[in-house]
Design a protein around this motif. Structure first.
Motif, PDB file in Angstrom:
ATOM      1  N   TYR A 123      34.917  23.089  43.000  1.00  0.00           N
ATOM      2  CA  TYR A 123      35.440  23.750  44.075  1.00  0.00           C
ATOM      3  C   TYR A 123      36.786  24.363  43.636  1.00  0.00           C
ATOM      4  O   TYR A 123      37.250  25.348  43.737  1.00  0.00           O
ATOM      5  N   ILE A 156      41.810  28.827  35.113  1.00  0.00           N
ATOM      6  CA  ILE A 156      42.217  29.319  36.660  1.00  0.00           C
ATOM      7  C   ILE A 156      43.605  30.308  35.899  1.00  0.00           C
ATOM      8  O   ILE A 156      43.606  31.351  36.561  1.00  0.00           O
ATOM      9  N   THR A 201      32.126  34.409  46.413  1.00  0.00           N
ATOM     10  CA  THR A 201      32.754  33.211  46.570  1.00  0.00           C
ATOM     11  C   THR A 201      32.356  32.388  47.630  1.00  0.00           C
ATOM     12  O   THR A 201      32.290  31.086  47.574  1.00  0.00           O
ATOM     13  N   ALA A 247      44.513  34.478  36.414  1.00  0.00           N
ATOM     14  CA  ALA A 247      45.734  34.488  37.260  1.00  0.00           C
ATOM     15  C   ALA A 247      46.855  35.378  36.675  1.00  0.00           C
ATOM     16  O   ALA A 247      47.256  36.500  37.304  1.00  0.00           O
ATOM     17  N   SER A 249      36.522  27.841  42.132  1.00  0.00           N
ATOM     18  CA  SER A 249      36.034  28.810  43.031  1.00  0.00           C
ATOM     19  C   SER A 249      37.015  30.156  43.117  1.00  0.00           C
ATOM     20  O   SER A 249      36.701  31.102  43.545  1.00  0.00           O
ATOM     21  N   VAL A 250      38.401  29.637  42.733  1.00  0.00           N
ATOM     22  CA  VAL A 250      39.454  30.820  42.855  1.00  0.00           C
ATOM     23  C   VAL A 250      39.298  31.897  41.960  1.00  0.00           C
ATOM     24  O   VAL A 250      39.922  32.926  41.879  1.00  0.00           O
ATOM     25  N   PRO A 261      38.012  35.588  43.251  1.00  0.00           N
ATOM     26  CA  PRO A 261      38.974  36.219  43.742  1.00  0.00           C
ATOM     27  C   PRO A 261      40.254  36.824  42.923  1.00  0.00           C
ATOM     28  O   PRO A 261      40.802  38.054  43.077  1.00  0.00           O
ATOM     29  N   LEU A 262      40.539  35.926  42.245  1.00  0.00           N
ATOM     30  CA  LEU A 262      41.646  36.433  41.034  1.00  0.00           C
ATOM     31  C   LEU A 262      41.101  37.524  40.153  1.00  0.00           C
ATOM     32  O   LEU A 262      41.987  38.306  39.838  1.00  0.00           O
TER      33      LEU A 262
END
Length: 294
Positions: free
Chosen positions: A60, A121, A36, A125, A63-64, A67-68
């Motif tokens: 941008y 996203i 990441t 999540a 980019s999560v 990690p998720l």
């Protein structure tokens, strides 16, 4: 590129310990958070390469995703190992349904590509959050078992790197040399044609690694099981490809509307992608199950 095969690693182990699960989870976090960081640093250069500065904000935002994808409860891997797919299926259905409803609602009130980005996203999540509702396992960082999985994962990463390059090179070239409209046409049809492979055939073949691993541990794995898996997949795959090839105009018209029908032959040609995709997954599941990762 970041897929370490943690779930496959747990499925093919002779005996699973809590440290093995937490070690695989820890390695997953280390690699994905590191990637990441590299990704965030690379975003401006990606925009320069594509000659499209407008892609910077969505890149941008996305980019999560990494990690998720690694912060879920690793205890769910035991469900896959034990062929208990009911809770996993429930999470999958709930996540996809809520993500779809969100995208449609957002796009209705604010028609823009951000509906898809926020939807992507959300689709990462929700499984992460819901994973903590179907297992009692309490994850914690563990570095004692990382070496065991790293030997397994290095070949998974290399395979993923080659597979990623093979699958995405065409998209990069199209994005580089064609107008945004044609990039959208190509991307839409490519995603549409592989959707059955990802949403139907991939879930159907996913239990194979646990099934093959179980048969191998019991000494019962034979060519019959591999042949049966291939035969059953062909029974579903051939009619699906034939339908997409022969009725491409009608399918595109129904799903996307008349504006897309002039390019429907692209959809017909890309439909053949499903054959190597599905059979490649079956062979990969077998090789991992019998320990031929290299």
């Amino acid at each position: 590129l970041s897929d370490l095969g943690a779930k496959q690693y747990i499925s093919q182990l002779e005996e699973v310990t809590e440290n093995a699960i937490n070690g695989a989870w820890t390695l997953n976090i280390l690699i994905k958070f590191s990637l990441t960081g590299v990704y965030l640093l690379s975003v401006p250069y990606i925009a320069v390469f594509l000659e499209k500065p407008e892609v910077i904000p969505p890149l941008y935002a996305l980019s999560v995703v990494l990690p998720l994808s690694c912060c879920g409860n690793p205890g769910v891997w035991l469900h896959s190992r034990n062929l208990n797919y009911k809770p996993l299926f429930r999470i999958e259905v709930i996540s996809k349904a809520l993500s779809f409803l969100f995208i449609v609602t957002y796009a209705y009130f604010n028609p823009s590509y951000w509906a898809m980005i926020f939807g992507v996203i959300l689709s990462y999540a929700l499984p992460m959050l819901l994973s903590y509702t179907i297992t009692k396992h309490k994850p914690k960082l563990c570095f004692t078992e990382i070496r065991g999985q790293s030997g397994f994962s290095q070949w998974i990463i290399l395979n993923g790197f080659v597979g990623f390059a093979k699958a995405q090179t065409d998209a990069l070239l199209v994005s580089k040399f064609f107008a945004l409209e044609l990039v959208g046409v190509y991307g839409m049809f490519k995603n549409l044609t592989i959707m059955p492979a990802n949403q139907i055939f991939s879930p159907l073949t996913e239990p194979l690694i646990a099934a093959f691993s179980t048969l191998k541990r019991n000494g019962n794995l034979t060519p019959y099981h591999i042949n049966l898996s291939t035969y059953v997949s062909m029974l579903l795959l051939v009619p699906t490809c034939a339908l997409m090839r022969n009725f491409h105009f009608d399918i595109v018209y129904v799903l996307l509307g008349s504006k897309w029908t002039e390019h429907s032959q692209v959809f017909a040609n890309l439909a053949l992608l499903m054959v190597p995709l599905v059979h490649g997954r079956i062979v990969t599941q077998l090789l991992i199950a019998i320990g031929y990762v290299k």
